[in-house]
Write a protein that holds these residues in place. Structure first.
Motif, PDB file in Angstrom:
ATOM      1  N   ARG A   1       0.835  -1.205   0.000  1.00 44.50           N
ATOM      2  CA  ARG A   1       0.000   0.000   0.000  1.00 44.50           C
ATOM      3  C   ARG A   1       0.871   1.257   0.000  1.00 44.50           C
ATOM      4  O   ARG A   1       0.614   2.210  -0.740  1.00 44.50           O
ATOM      5  CB  ARG A   1      -0.921   0.011   1.225  1.00 44.50           C
ATOM      6  CG  ARG A   1      -2.144  -0.873   1.065  1.00 44.50           C
ATOM      7  CD  ARG A   1      -3.015  -0.790   2.311  1.00 44.50           C
ATOM      8  NE  ARG A   1      -4.225  -1.588   2.188  1.00 44.50           N
ATOM      9  CZ  ARG A   1      -5.011  -1.909   3.210  1.00 44.50           C
ATOM     10  NH1 ARG A   1      -4.695  -1.507   4.436  1.00 44.50           N
ATOM     11  NH2 ARG A   1      -6.096  -2.615   3.016  1.00 44.50           N
ATOM     12  N   LEU A   2       1.870   1.267   0.869  1.00 45.04           N
ATOM     13  CA  LEU A   2       2.722   2.451   0.960  1.00 45.04           C
ATOM     14  C   LEU A   2       3.521   2.694  -0.319  1.00 45.04           C
ATOM     15  O   LEU A   2       3.882   3.828  -0.623  1.00 45.04           O
ATOM     16  CB  LEU A   2       3.696   2.306   2.138  1.00 45.04           C
ATOM     17  CG  LEU A   2       3.119   2.580   3.529  1.00 45.04           C
ATOM     18  CD1 LEU A   2       4.081   2.099   4.605  1.00 45.04           C
ATOM     19  CD2 LEU A   2       2.842   4.069   3.700  1.00 45.04           C
TER      20      LEU A   2
ATOM     21  N   HIS B   1       2.279  -1.066  12.204  1.00 47.75           N
ATOM     22  CA  HIS B   1       1.424  -0.156  11.436  1.00 47.75           C
ATOM     23  C   HIS B   1       0.211  -0.916  10.893  1.00 47.75           C
ATOM     24  O   HIS B   1      -0.905  -0.401  10.909  1.00 47.75           O
ATOM     25  CB  HIS B   1       2.220   0.481  10.295  1.00 47.75           C
ATOM     26  CG  HIS B   1       1.595   1.730   9.775  1.00 47.75           C
ATOM     27  ND1 HIS B   1       1.414   2.852  10.557  1.00 47.75           N
ATOM     28  CD2 HIS B   1       1.061   2.043   8.555  1.00 47.75           C
ATOM     29  CE1 HIS B   1       0.804   3.789   9.849  1.00 47.75           C
ATOM     30  NE2 HIS B   1       0.578   3.325   8.633  1.00 47.75           N
TER      31      HIS B   1
ATOM     32  N   VAL C   1      -3.022   0.636  12.479  1.00 48.55           N
ATOM     33  CA  VAL C   1      -3.499   1.739  11.619  1.00 48.55           C
ATOM     34  C   VAL C   1      -3.923   1.235  10.235  1.00 48.55           C
ATOM     35  O   VAL C   1      -5.080   1.395   9.819  1.00 48.55           O
ATOM     36  CB  VAL C   1      -2.405   2.830  11.464  1.00 48.55           C
ATOM     37  CG1 VAL C   1      -2.955   4.008  10.662  1.00 48.55           C
ATOM     38  CG2 VAL C   1      -1.896   3.303  12.823  1.00 48.55           C
ATOM     39  N   CYS C   2      -3.014   0.617   9.535  1.00 53.89           N
ATOM     40  CA  CYS C   2      -3.281   0.217   8.153  1.00 53.89           C
ATOM     41  C   CYS C   2      -3.912  -1.173   8.133  1.00 53.89           C
ATOM     42  O   CYS C   2      -3.338  -2.139   7.646  1.00 53.89           O
ATOM     43  CB  CYS C   2      -1.989   0.247   7.338  1.00 53.89           C
ATOM     44  SG  CYS C   2      -2.277   0.115   5.570  1.00 53.89           S
TER      45      CYS C   2
ATOM     46  N   PRO D   1      -8.467   0.449   6.477  1.00 52.40           N
ATOM     47  CA  PRO D   1      -7.300   1.207   6.950  1.00 52.40           C
ATOM     48  C   PRO D   1      -7.723   2.560   7.515  1.00 52.40           C
ATOM     49  O   PRO D   1      -8.613   3.210   6.971  1.00 52.40           O
ATOM     50  CB  PRO D   1      -6.452   1.377   5.684  1.00 52.40           C
ATOM     51  CG  PRO D   1      -7.380   1.164   4.544  1.00 52.40           C
ATOM     52  CD  PRO D   1      -8.438   0.215   5.034  1.00 52.40           C
ATOM     53  N   LEU D   2      -7.097   2.939   8.624  1.00 49.33           N
ATOM     54  CA  LEU D   2      -7.476   4.185   9.307  1.00 49.33           C
ATOM     55  C   LEU D   2      -6.674   5.356   8.720  1.00 49.33           C
ATOM     56  O   LEU D   2      -5.872   5.993   9.415  1.00 49.33           O
ATOM     57  CB  LEU D   2      -7.231   4.045  10.813  1.00 49.33           C
ATOM     58  CG  LEU D   2      -7.920   2.843  11.475  1.00 49.33           C
ATOM     59  CD1 LEU D   2      -7.541   2.738  12.945  1.00 49.33           C
ATOM     60  CD2 LEU D   2      -9.446   2.959  11.323  1.00 49.33           C
ATOM     61  N   CYS D   3      -6.911   5.634   7.437  1.00 50.61           N
ATOM     62  CA  CYS D   3      -6.108   6.640   6.734  1.00 50.61           C
ATOM     63  C   CYS D   3      -6.230   8.015   7.392  1.00 50.61           C
ATOM     64  O   CYS D   3      -5.263   8.783   7.417  1.00 50.61           O
ATOM     65  CB  CYS D   3      -6.512   6.719   5.266  1.00 50.61           C
ATOM     66  SG  CYS D   3      -6.316   5.153   4.388  1.00 50.61           S
TER      67      CYS D   3
ATOM     68  N   CYS E   1      -3.672   8.317   9.952  1.00 47.33           N
ATOM     69  CA  CYS E   1      -2.345   7.811   9.569  1.00 47.33           C
ATOM     70  C   CYS E   1      -1.387   8.962   9.279  1.00 47.33           C
ATOM     71  O   CYS E   1      -1.679   9.829   8.461  1.00 47.33           O
ATOM     72  CB  CYS E   1      -2.470   6.914   8.336  1.00 47.33           C
ATOM     73  SG  CYS E   1      -0.897   6.215   7.810  1.00 47.33           S
TER      74      CYS E   1
ATOM     75  N   ARG F   1       0.026   9.397   5.384  1.00 47.04           N
ATOM     76  CA  ARG F   1      -0.818   9.443   4.203  1.00 47.04           C
ATOM     77  C   ARG F   1      -0.248  10.328   3.089  1.00 47.04           C
ATOM     78  O   ARG F   1      -0.482  10.059   1.934  1.00 47.04           O
ATOM     79  CB  ARG F   1      -2.265   9.809   4.520  1.00 47.04           C
ATOM     80  CG  ARG F   1      -2.512  11.012   5.312  1.00 47.04           C
ATOM     81  CD  ARG F   1      -4.025  11.203   5.509  1.00 47.04           C
ATOM     82  NE  ARG F   1      -4.256  12.512   6.060  1.00 47.04           N
ATOM     83  CZ  ARG F   1      -4.211  12.786   7.358  1.00 47.04           C
ATOM     84  NH1 ARG F   1      -4.005  11.810   8.217  1.00 47.04           N
ATOM     85  NH2 ARG F   1      -4.375  14.017   7.777  1.00 47.04           N
TER      86      ARG F   1
ATOM     87  N   CYS G   1       1.862   7.952   1.092  1.00 45.69           N
ATOM     88  CA  CYS G   1       1.303   6.636   0.780  1.00 45.69           C
ATOM     89  C   CYS G   1       0.755   6.561  -0.640  1.00 45.69           C
ATOM     90  O   CYS G   1      -0.130   7.333  -1.019  1.00 45.69           O
ATOM     91  CB  CYS G   1       0.195   6.304   1.773  1.00 45.69           C
ATOM     92  SG  CYS G   1      -0.658   4.768   1.401  1.00 45.69           S
TER      93      CYS G   1
ATOM     94  N   TRP H   1      -1.143   4.197  -1.987  1.00 44.75           N
ATOM     95  CA  TRP H   1      -2.541   3.744  -1.991  1.00 44.75           C
ATOM     96  C   TRP H   1      -3.474   4.908  -1.684  1.00 44.75           C
ATOM     97  O   TRP H   1      -4.485   5.113  -2.344  1.00 44.75           O
ATOM     98  CB  TRP H   1      -2.705   2.619  -0.960  1.00 44.75           C
ATOM     99  CG  TRP H   1      -3.967   1.829  -1.061  1.00 44.75           C
ATOM    100  CD1 TRP H   1      -4.190   0.765  -1.871  1.00 44.75           C
ATOM    101  CD2 TRP H   1      -5.173   2.019  -0.302  1.00 44.75           C
ATOM    102  NE1 TRP H   1      -5.457   0.275  -1.671  1.00 44.75           N
ATOM    103  CE2 TRP H   1      -6.076   1.025  -0.716  1.00 44.75           C
ATOM    104  CE3 TRP H   1      -5.562   2.926   0.687  1.00 44.75           C
ATOM    105  CZ2 TRP H   1      -7.354   0.908  -0.174  1.00 44.75           C
ATOM    106  CZ3 TRP H   1      -6.837   2.815   1.229  1.00 44.75           C
ATOM    107  CH2 TRP H   1      -7.711   1.810   0.789  1.00 44.75           C
ATOM    108  N   TYR H   2      -3.098   5.706  -0.667  1.00 45.50           N
ATOM    109  CA  TYR H   2      -3.939   6.836  -0.264  1.00 45.50           C
ATOM    110  C   TYR H   2      -4.006   7.876  -1.382  1.00 45.50           C
ATOM    111  O   TYR H   2      -5.088   8.399  -1.691  1.00 45.50           O
ATOM    112  CB  TYR H   2      -3.383   7.468   1.012  1.00 45.50           C
ATOM    113  CG  TYR H   2      -4.215   8.626   1.516  1.00 45.50           C
ATOM    114  CD1 TYR H   2      -5.401   8.398   2.211  1.00 45.50           C
ATOM    115  CD2 TYR H   2      -3.810   9.944   1.296  1.00 45.50           C
ATOM    116  CE1 TYR H   2      -6.173   9.455   2.668  1.00 45.50           C
ATOM    117  CE2 TYR H   2      -4.582  11.008   1.751  1.00 45.50           C
ATOM    118  CZ  TYR H   2      -5.759  10.757   2.439  1.00 45.50           C
ATOM    119  OH  TYR H   2      -6.530  11.811   2.890  1.00 45.50           O
TER     120      TYR H   2
HETATM  121  S1  SF4 Z   1      -2.620   6.221   4.395  1.00 45.65           S
HETATM  122 FE1  SF4 Z   1      -4.061   4.535   4.696  1.00 45.65          FE
HETATM  123  S2  SF4 Z   1      -3.443   2.944   3.222  1.00 45.65           S
HETATM  124 FE2  SF4 Z   1      -1.716   4.377   3.466  1.00 45.65          FE
HETATM  125  S3  SF4 Z   1      -0.425   3.486   5.072  1.00 45.65           S
HETATM  126 FE3  SF4 Z   1      -1.804   4.932   6.050  1.00 45.65          FE
HETATM  127  S4  SF4 Z   1      -3.563   3.693   6.704  1.00 45.65           S
HETATM  128 FE4  SF4 Z   1      -2.423   2.503   5.184  1.00 45.65          FE
END
Ligand code: SF4
Length: 218
Positions: free
Chosen positions: A150-151, A185, A189-190, A195-197, A200, A203, A206, A208-209
């Protein structure tokens, strides 16, 4: 090998993970290589919490690899039933017998001999190498796989590819700590489903975000 991410961006992600999880450490309880091996074997497809509930009685009654090697799987199963499959009782007894018979009673500190033990795959071996012996290893479990992809630290389809990419992009001296940062993480969080973006601190880094935001037109 590292084309999917530039080194500077990877360094920023690692620094942010370190800041977010300064206390990251193994959550399994163990005090020596024997306990590390057995607890790690039991943790496959179980939770560290479940394993930590089971191992105090197991290690009280089978305090050494020789003691566990002398037991039968039937005797051991009641201790580890809560960790899942009956095959785990078989594997920890057979692995202990092999450690006693072939390795002089010493849990091996190399991947080849560790993975020759029944029930010990590459991930388990890497965890034992890192946690019992301090050998740099990048164990990729479900959390490390999900969070690193994701990151954007990895861009991989499977755990083997993820392990290779992480080893290429993370300095070797940080492999063991990065493993724990990514697991913490992922657990806190993730999370897999949601996922608790919003909470986070990574973000802005990241992949994915950023992609989700672009899709949402934000
Ligand atoms: S922003 Fe969201 S998807 Fe990206 S690492 Fe943080 S929790 Fe995970």
């Amino acid at each position: 090998m590292t084309e999917h991410i530039d080194r500077l961006h990877a360094d920023k992600i690692l620094a942010a993970l370190a800041l977010a999880h300064p206390d990251a450490r193994p959550e399994l309880n163990f005090t020596n290589p024997y306990e590390t091996l057995i607890a790690t074997m039991l943790s496959a497809q179980s939770t560290d919490v479940q394993v930590n509930k089971a191992t105090p009685a197991l290690f009280r009654d089978y305090p050494t690899v020789q003691a566990l090697a002398a037991a039968t799987p039937e005797e051991v199963y009641p201790y580890v039933r809560s960790c899942g499959f009956a095959s785990k009782a078989v594997n920890i007894v057979l692995a202990s017998r092999q450690v006693v018979d072939e390795f002089g009673g010493q849990v091996p500190d190399d991947r080849e001999r560790l993975t020759s033990l029944p029930g010990v795959g590459r991930k388990t071996a890497n965890v034992v190498l890192a946690n019992a012996f301090g050998v740099p290893a990048m164990a990729v479990d479900t959390h490390v796989f999900r969070v690193s992809n994701r990151l954007g630290l990895a861009d991989a389809k499977n755990v083997e590819q993820t392990e290779r990419q992480l080893m290429a992009v993370i300095p070797e001296e940080n492999w063991n700590r990065a493993h724990h940062w990514l697991i913490w993480h992922g657990r806190r969080v993730c999370k897999a489903q949601r996922p608790l973006c919003g909470q986070c601190t990574l973000r802005d880094l990241c992949k994915w975000y950023q992609k989700e935001q672009a899709i949402a037109g934000k």
